[in-house]
Design a protein around this motif. Structure first.
Motif, PDB file in Angstrom:
ATOM      1  N   ILE A   1      -2.980   3.139  -2.947  1.00  0.00           N
ATOM      2  CA  ILE A   1      -1.830   3.532  -2.122  1.00  0.00           C
ATOM      3  C   ILE A   1      -0.554   2.909  -2.676  1.00  0.00           C
ATOM      4  O   ILE A   1       0.482   3.584  -2.822  1.00  0.00           O
ATOM      5  CB  ILE A   1      -2.046   3.109  -0.658  1.00  0.00           C
ATOM      6  CG1 ILE A   1      -3.184   3.917  -0.031  1.00  0.00           C
ATOM      7  CG2 ILE A   1      -0.759   3.319   0.159  1.00  0.00           C
ATOM      8  CD1 ILE A   1      -3.543   3.467   1.373  1.00  0.00           C
ATOM      9  N   GLY A   2      -0.606   1.616  -3.003  1.00  0.00           N
ATOM     10  CA  GLY A   2       0.567   0.963  -3.564  1.00  0.00           C
ATOM     11  C   GLY A   2       0.985   1.560  -4.894  1.00  0.00           C
ATOM     12  O   GLY A   2       2.183   1.737  -5.156  1.00  0.00           O
ATOM     13  N   PHE A   3       0.004   1.896  -5.723  1.00  0.00           N
ATOM     14  CA  PHE A   3       0.315   2.515  -7.015  1.00  0.00           C
ATOM     15  C   PHE A   3       1.006   3.864  -6.820  1.00  0.00           C
ATOM     16  O   PHE A   3       2.009   4.157  -7.481  1.00  0.00           O
ATOM     17  CB  PHE A   3      -0.983   2.684  -7.802  1.00  0.00           C
ATOM     18  CG  PHE A   3      -0.814   3.379  -9.123  1.00  0.00           C
ATOM     19  CD1 PHE A   3      -0.287   2.707 -10.213  1.00  0.00           C
ATOM     20  CD2 PHE A   3      -1.185   4.706  -9.275  1.00  0.00           C
ATOM     21  CE1 PHE A   3      -0.137   3.346 -11.428  1.00  0.00           C
ATOM     22  CE2 PHE A   3      -1.038   5.350 -10.476  1.00  0.00           C
ATOM     23  CZ  PHE A   3      -0.507   4.674 -11.562  1.00  0.00           C
ATOM     24  N   MET A   4       0.488   4.670  -5.914  1.00  0.00           N
ATOM     25  CA  MET A   4       1.101   5.978  -5.650  1.00  0.00           C
ATOM     26  C   MET A   4       2.522   5.831  -5.143  1.00  0.00           C
ATOM     27  O   MET A   4       3.448   6.519  -5.605  1.00  0.00           O
ATOM     28  CB  MET A   4       0.275   6.745  -4.611  1.00  0.00           C
ATOM     29  CG  MET A   4      -1.027   7.300  -5.119  1.00  0.00           C
ATOM     30  SD  MET A   4      -1.718   8.441  -3.900  1.00  0.00           S
ATOM     31  CE  MET A   4      -1.659   7.436  -2.432  1.00  0.00           C
ATOM     32  N   LEU A   5       2.730   4.960  -4.173  1.00  0.00           N
ATOM     33  CA  LEU A   5       4.071   4.790  -3.612  1.00  0.00           C
ATOM     34  C   LEU A   5       5.033   4.248  -4.666  1.00  0.00           C
ATOM     35  O   LEU A   5       6.206   4.642  -4.704  1.00  0.00           O
ATOM     36  CB  LEU A   5       4.013   3.857  -2.406  1.00  0.00           C
ATOM     37  CG  LEU A   5       3.162   4.332  -1.221  1.00  0.00           C
ATOM     38  CD1 LEU A   5       3.292   3.359  -0.061  1.00  0.00           C
ATOM     39  CD2 LEU A   5       3.554   5.733  -0.777  1.00  0.00           C
ATOM     40  N   GLY A   6       4.543   3.346  -5.510  1.00  0.00           N
ATOM     41  CA  GLY A   6       5.403   2.811  -6.559  1.00  0.00           C
ATOM     42  C   GLY A   6       5.837   3.873  -7.549  1.00  0.00           C
ATOM     43  O   GLY A   6       7.022   3.974  -7.900  1.00  0.00           O
ATOM     44  N   ILE A   7       4.891   4.703  -8.009  1.00  0.00           N
ATOM     45  CA  ILE A   7       5.227   5.773  -8.948  1.00  0.00           C
ATOM     46  C   ILE A   7       6.195   6.757  -8.312  1.00  0.00           C
ATOM     47  O   ILE A   7       7.190   7.171  -8.930  1.00  0.00           O
ATOM     48  CB  ILE A   7       3.948   6.493  -9.406  1.00  0.00           C
ATOM     49  CG1 ILE A   7       3.096   5.564 -10.274  1.00  0.00           C
ATOM     50  CG2 ILE A   7       4.291   7.776 -10.171  1.00  0.00           C
ATOM     51  CD1 ILE A   7       3.740   5.185 -11.580  1.00  0.00           C
TER      52      ILE A   7
ATOM     53  N   LEU B   1      -4.317   9.117   2.052  1.00  0.00           N
ATOM     54  CA  LEU B   1      -3.426   9.117   0.896  1.00  0.00           C
ATOM     55  C   LEU B   1      -2.318  10.149   1.052  1.00  0.00           C
ATOM     56  O   LEU B   1      -1.150   9.885   0.755  1.00  0.00           O
ATOM     57  CB  LEU B   1      -4.213   9.401  -0.380  1.00  0.00           C
ATOM     58  CG  LEU B   1      -5.257   8.354  -0.802  1.00  0.00           C
ATOM     59  CD1 LEU B   1      -6.031   8.853  -2.011  1.00  0.00           C
ATOM     60  CD2 LEU B   1      -4.604   7.031  -1.103  1.00  0.00           C
ATOM     61  N   LEU B   2      -2.684  11.321   1.538  1.00  0.00           N
ATOM     62  CA  LEU B   2      -1.702  12.384   1.740  1.00  0.00           C
ATOM     63  C   LEU B   2      -0.647  11.958   2.759  1.00  0.00           C
ATOM     64  O   LEU B   2       0.557  12.155   2.551  1.00  0.00           O
ATOM     65  CB  LEU B   2      -2.412  13.655   2.194  1.00  0.00           C
ATOM     66  CG  LEU B   2      -1.543  14.892   2.408  1.00  0.00           C
ATOM     67  CD1 LEU B   2      -0.913  15.329   1.100  1.00  0.00           C
ATOM     68  CD2 LEU B   2      -2.377  16.025   2.995  1.00  0.00           C
ATOM     69  N   ALA B   3      -1.093  11.359   3.849  1.00  0.00           N
ATOM     70  CA  ALA B   3      -0.147  10.915   4.874  1.00  0.00           C
ATOM     71  C   ALA B   3       0.783   9.833   4.346  1.00  0.00           C
ATOM     72  O   ALA B   3       1.986   9.819   4.646  1.00  0.00           O
ATOM     73  CB  ALA B   3      -0.916  10.405   6.096  1.00  0.00           C
ATOM     74  N   ALA B   4       0.255   8.907   3.534  1.00  0.00           N
ATOM     75  CA  ALA B   4       1.085   7.833   2.988  1.00  0.00           C
ATOM     76  C   ALA B   4       2.159   8.382   2.065  1.00  0.00           C
ATOM     77  O   ALA B   4       3.334   8.000   2.155  1.00  0.00           O
ATOM     78  CB  ALA B   4       0.205   6.827   2.244  1.00  0.00           C
TER      79      ALA B   4
ATOM     80  N   LEU C   1      -7.203  12.664  -7.345  1.00  0.00           N
ATOM     81  CA  LEU C   1      -8.132  12.615  -8.478  1.00  0.00           C
ATOM     82  C   LEU C   1      -8.395  11.178  -8.914  1.00  0.00           C
ATOM     83  O   LEU C   1      -9.542  10.772  -9.125  1.00  0.00           O
ATOM     84  CB  LEU C   1      -7.559  13.413  -9.650  1.00  0.00           C
ATOM     85  CG  LEU C   1      -7.601  14.940  -9.543  1.00  0.00           C
ATOM     86  CD1 LEU C   1      -6.864  15.563 -10.715  1.00  0.00           C
ATOM     87  CD2 LEU C   1      -9.033  15.437  -9.498  1.00  0.00           C
ATOM     88  N   LEU C   2      -7.309  10.407  -9.052  1.00  0.00           N
ATOM     89  CA  LEU C   2      -7.456   9.022  -9.483  1.00  0.00           C
ATOM     90  C   LEU C   2      -8.231   8.211  -8.450  1.00  0.00           C
ATOM     91  O   LEU C   2      -9.088   7.387  -8.807  1.00  0.00           O
ATOM     92  CB  LEU C   2      -6.074   8.404  -9.705  1.00  0.00           C
ATOM     93  CG  LEU C   2      -6.045   6.953 -10.188  1.00  0.00           C
ATOM     94  CD1 LEU C   2      -6.734   6.825 -11.529  1.00  0.00           C
ATOM     95  CD2 LEU C   2      -4.606   6.457 -10.277  1.00  0.00           C
ATOM     96  N   ALA C   3      -7.945   8.447  -7.167  1.00  0.00           N
ATOM     97  CA  ALA C   3      -8.648   7.705  -6.118  1.00  0.00           C
ATOM     98  C   ALA C   3     -10.141   7.978  -6.158  1.00  0.00           C
ATOM     99  O   ALA C   3     -10.959   7.052  -6.032  1.00  0.00           O
ATOM    100  CB  ALA C   3      -8.071   8.090  -4.746  1.00  0.00           C
ATOM    101  N   SER C   4     -10.524   9.248  -6.348  1.00  0.00           N
ATOM    102  CA  SER C   4     -11.950   9.560  -6.397  1.00  0.00           C
ATOM    103  C   SER C   4     -12.629   8.882  -7.579  1.00  0.00           C
ATOM    104  O   SER C   4     -13.740   8.353  -7.451  1.00  0.00           O
ATOM    105  CB  SER C   4     -12.147  11.078  -6.460  1.00  0.00           C
ATOM    106  OG  SER C   4     -11.609  11.597  -7.663  1.00  0.00           O
TER     107      SER C   4
END
Length: 904
Positions: free
Chosen positions: A15-21, A287-290, A429-432
């Motif tokens: 989650i942190g990686f996604m939000l950072g990117i 993840l989608l909601a975040a 994809l990355l999370a899975s």
């Protein structure tokens, strides 16, 4: 650490990686838009000053002889108090005047080159200053000078840093909220499994402290243990049997000299996959909601940061329009007889898209241009200008109406919204991938090791032990089992002549190469969306070579390297093993991407791209063979499906993210990121793959008989009608022509990356779905035939009507076609190896197929590049379409012979 906390840590990091990117992308997009807006505002000031100088230029006066230039520059600077400096420059770059005065005498060489290369307006940017210029030209269109307006980026940096601070602060709050939600979700989903996990640890502890005379522990109460409900009773029985053998000294020890390691290949990891199936839907929603929450917050924060610039731009536009109209009225022209106002307003509307409407009104509306637009929920609240008065003497005779476009900044952020959708897909994809590997390495992997060791000791076999360096809780709790094996070996050494220490168990899983494959494939696909366009900007030392052919050189070198190395991967594996070859691939990849990052010429780019091709071929083929080597024959189809899924997930991610990063950071930065990805892949290889492997006692010869399978007509048809055309489709259209054609149509690197993303997404989905849907009703030849026809028709349509959407549709159709061709092609080759060419074997057939199809695609790429340089991109696409159609025709004409193979 419990499985709940371990799983929470993985999800929270993702989650942190996604939000950072996403935050970085939004910040970069904000800065790009803000800089463009400021440059446009400066261009208005420059245009206002140029209009004052142009009459003198038209009568032939040089810039250096304009005596009142200082007054005119001061007047122009007064229209916008935010513009700190205005310069007038002659055609040699010498400064003839400035407001306020400056000691600088000449223009920088790069800016002078930009000025001379521009027809009218131009911009320039440094780390500290933004520039916008308007060229001054004589009546014969010769360049005599320019007006240059500069803007210190101090205020720009302050706005950017303020937004970054808000994004970081908001991102941390959103991350903390969704990390908490993730813990609650995992607690509800895994609390029973966590209870079972703790029971396993307690059971191991009870057996580890038993004395010889002590009774066995009571069987554990198997209540509410979740995924471990079935395994705990079985584990208890095996521990009890192992304890009984240990007490009775009814044991066997190792008597095999040689390597102290033994490699085990578990065929399935049902616990990991059960857990993923149990968690995936909920985690995907989380993840989608975040991402959506952060995107919504970031979007509205950018609105606030644009408000000062929007207000300044509207006030500047109003001041210039009011001054121009007022000048005409003061000259004695009545409002009703102003000529060309509609044309003047339409020009301003085209120059200032943030304005939607201009009008002049007296007691009624006299003229107007544009349209009034209503704001929406997603629109930025526009700073509205009051009506600007038009006076004649002291009496107001009319007013100028200016209305802002509330949708302008929303349209500017269209790319960010599209990037958001890409980030969501990539994140899922990355999370899975990460979650499967996390559960495999930290939970189900240790349990599999425990179960294997206990199963051997339950049968009285104490000849193997676990690696003492393992750090998981289960490994630490089961250490007493390995210590018993060592004690028995020490006791038996004086009694048995051939007694040896227990051999160390090491385990090889399919999941070991899941993340390395994902990263190697993703890094290789990073540049696919922009490489041809980027190559065109580099210095070409091959002056004798046509421009389009020169652009194809990096891709041609890449294909040539893959073609040359592919046949030798299998023989190399039998000599040095999977892990060493992957580590050598990592070292080669780091060197290649450092070279790509530093390349300044087409020749350098070609050499290093070829080395990157070697890296990709070595890494992916080694991982594919690792998959085949550890899977049972009956499970090879499923194992290859797993490998294909990881491979195309990585390619999809790289193609999508590479275009976005190139658009924001530049090509060199993308290559640097690729190098970091290669390094991470190498670290994962070092950590996950078995440390010691036994090469084959009879290594295979490095001599590859590529042409032997060509004695089969069916193999020749497979290569000529299916393999080569489908590879030309990928390399010549997808990897080469698509980027060039879309760039010619005005698409950005991010748009090209998203189009390629659709191509790989279709392959990723259909490769898993098509076999189940089509296998009952179509044989492999029929699948390839349909794939060739679909691809041929789509490319023919794109060649006839080359638009962005037709090219994108052709890419999607090509993905459908390739998904229908890819697996049946390999299946047909293996069928030939099992029947008509069984004397050659699977390895020879597959090596020959790989080499010939890639050599054919290389020749096809050169041909297509030559055609596109001579006749244009549409003709080249039509040629690929015809090639695919000829392949389909060949299959139809030889259908009786091919059906014979299918029946066999």
């Amino acid at each position: 650490m419990s499985i709940i906390w371990r799983s929470w840590l993985s999800v929270s990091v993702i989650i942190g990686f996604m939000l950072g990117i996403l935050g970085v992308l939004i910040s970069l997009q904000h800065d790009a838009i803000l800089a463009a807006l400021i440059k446009q505002r400066l261009a208005v000031v420059a245009q206002s000053a140029a209009s004052n100088f142009q009459p003198a230029i038209d009568i032939g006066l040089p810039v250096s002889m304009l005596r009142n230039s200082q007054v005119l520059l001061d007047r122009a600077r007064g229209t916008d108090p935010n513009a700190p400096r205005i310069w007038i420059i002659d055609n040699t770059g010498r400064l003839s005047g400035s407001s306020p005065p400056t000691k600088r005498q000449t223009l920088h060489a790069s800016m002078l080159r930009t000025m001379r290369d521009s027809t009218r307006s131009w911009t320039h940017e440094t780390d500290d200053v933004l520039f916008s210029g308007i060229n001054l030209r004589a009546s014969d269109r010769t360049l005599v000078g320019a007006i240059l307006v500069s803007y210190s980026k101090q205020r720009f940096h302050a706005i950017s840093q303020s937004l970054s601070y808000q994004l970081i602060l908001g991102g941390l709050v959103i991350w903390a909220f969704f990390a908490t939600m993730a813990w609650l979700l995992l607690y509800l989903k895994l609390r029973d499994a966590s209870r079972g996990y703790n029971q396993i640890l307690e059971l191991l502890h009870q057996f580890s402290v038993l004395t010889v005379e002590a009774p066995f522990p009571f069987p554990p109460r198997n209540m509410n243990c979740g995924l471990f409900a079935k395994v705990i009773p079985d584990l208890y029985q095996k521990l009890a049997q192992a304890e009984a053998h240990y007490r009775q000294h009814n044991t066997s020890v190792s008597n095999e000299a040689g390597t102290p390691f033994v490699t085990v290949y578990p065929q399935h990891n049902s616990l990991a996959y059960s857990m993923i199936r149990h968690l995936s839907p909920s985690i995907a929603v989380l993840l989608l909601a975040a991402v959506l929450s952060f995107g919504f917050y970031a979007y509205h924060e950018t609105q606030k940061s644009f408000e000062p610039e929007q207000s300044a731009r509207l006030e500047l536009i109003g001041a210039i329009v009011n001054a121009d109209i007022q000048r005409a009225v003061s000259a004695g022209i009545p409002l009703e007889k102003l000529v060309g106002t509609n044309h003047y307003f339409n020009e301003l509307l085209s120059y200032f898209p943030e304005v939607s409407y201009f009008g002049i009104a007296s007691d009624h509306l006299l003229t107007e241009a544009g349209a009034l637009k209503q704001s929406s929920f997603w629109s930025i609240d526009s700073h509205e200008l009051p009506a600007l008065p038009i006076t004649d003497g002291r009496q107001q005779i009319g007013e100028i109406l200016i209305k802002a476009n509330p949708h302008y900044f929303t349209l500017q952020f269209r790319d960010v919204l599209l990037d958001l959708s890409v980030i969501i897909l990539v994140a899922i994809l990355l999370a899975s991938q990460v979650l499967v590997v996390t559960f495999s390495t930290s939970l189900t992997g240790p349990f599999n090791r425990l179960d294997y060791l206990v199963s051997h000791q339950a049968q009285g076999d104490f000849s193997v032990r676990l690696n003492q360096n393992r750090r998981s809780e289960i490994d630490r709790a089961a250490r007493f089992l390995s210590q018993r094996a060592e004690q028995i070996a020490v006791t038996a050494a004086p009694l048995l002549k051939n007694a040896c220490p227990p051999r160390i168990l090491q385990f090889a899983y399919l999941n070991d190469i899941r993340l390395p494959v994902f990263l190697f494939a993703g890094v290789d696909a990073l540049s696919i969306s922009f490489l041809p366009v980027y190559t065109r900007t580099l210095h070409n030392a091959f002056d004798w070579l046509d421009g389009t052919l020169a652009i194809s050189l990096p891709l041609a070198g890449y294909l040539l390297a893959i073609t040359l190395i592919s046949p030798f991967v299998r023989p190399l594996l039998t000599r040095i093993g999977h892990k060493p070859l992957l580590l050598w691939s990592t070292a080669l990849g780091l060197f290649a991407y450092f070279g790509l990052w530093s390349s300044t010429t087409v020749a350098e780019l070609t050499v290093y791209r070829a080395l990157a091709g070697l890296t990709f071929a070595l890494a992916t083929l080694t991982c594919q063979d690792y998959t085949l080597d550890i899977a049972q024959k009956s499970m090879r189809g499923q194992a290859l499906g797993f490998f294909t899924s990881a491979l195309f997930s990585g390619i999809f991610t790289g193609a999508a993210v590479g275009g976005i990063l190139a658009d924001r950071l530049g090509a060199s930065s993308v290559f640097a990121i690729g190098g970091a990805g290669i390094m991470i892949a190498g670290i994962l290889v070092s950590l996950l793959l078995p440390r010691h492997q036994q090469p084959e006692h009879t290594p295979r010869s490095l001599r590859i008989k590529i042409w032997q399978p060509m004695q089969s007509i069916r193999f020749c048809l497979l290569v000529a009608c299916v393999a080569i055309p489908s590879n030309v489709l990928v390399q010549a259209f997808i990897a080469f022509l698509l980027a060039l054609q879309l760039d010619a149509l005005g698409a950005s690197a991010a748009d090209i990356g998203r189009t390629l993303m659709l191509f790989y997404l279709i392959i990723l989905i259909l490769s898993a779905v098509a076999p189940r849907l089509l296998s009952p009703c179509l044989n492999d030849w029929e699948k390839t035939l349909i794939g060739l026809i679909i691809s041929s028709v789509a490319l023919a349509a794109a060649a006839a009507w080359p638009t962005f959407w037709s090219i994108a549709s052709a890419a999607i159709a090509a993905g459908v076609g390739l998904a229908l061709i890819r697996d049946p092609e390999v299946s047909l080759a293996l069928s030939l190896a099992e029947h008509e060419l069984r004397h050659l074997g699977n390895d020879s057939i597959l090596s020959s197929l790989r080499s010939i199809e890639r050599a054919g695609s290389l020749a096809g790429l050169v041909l297509i590049a030559l055609l596109s340089s001579q006749h244009g991109y549409p003709v080249a696409m039509a040629t690929i379409s015809s090639w695919l159609a000829l392949g389909a025709a060949g299959i139809l004409m030889a259908r009786k012979h091919l059906d014979g193979l299918h029946q066999a």
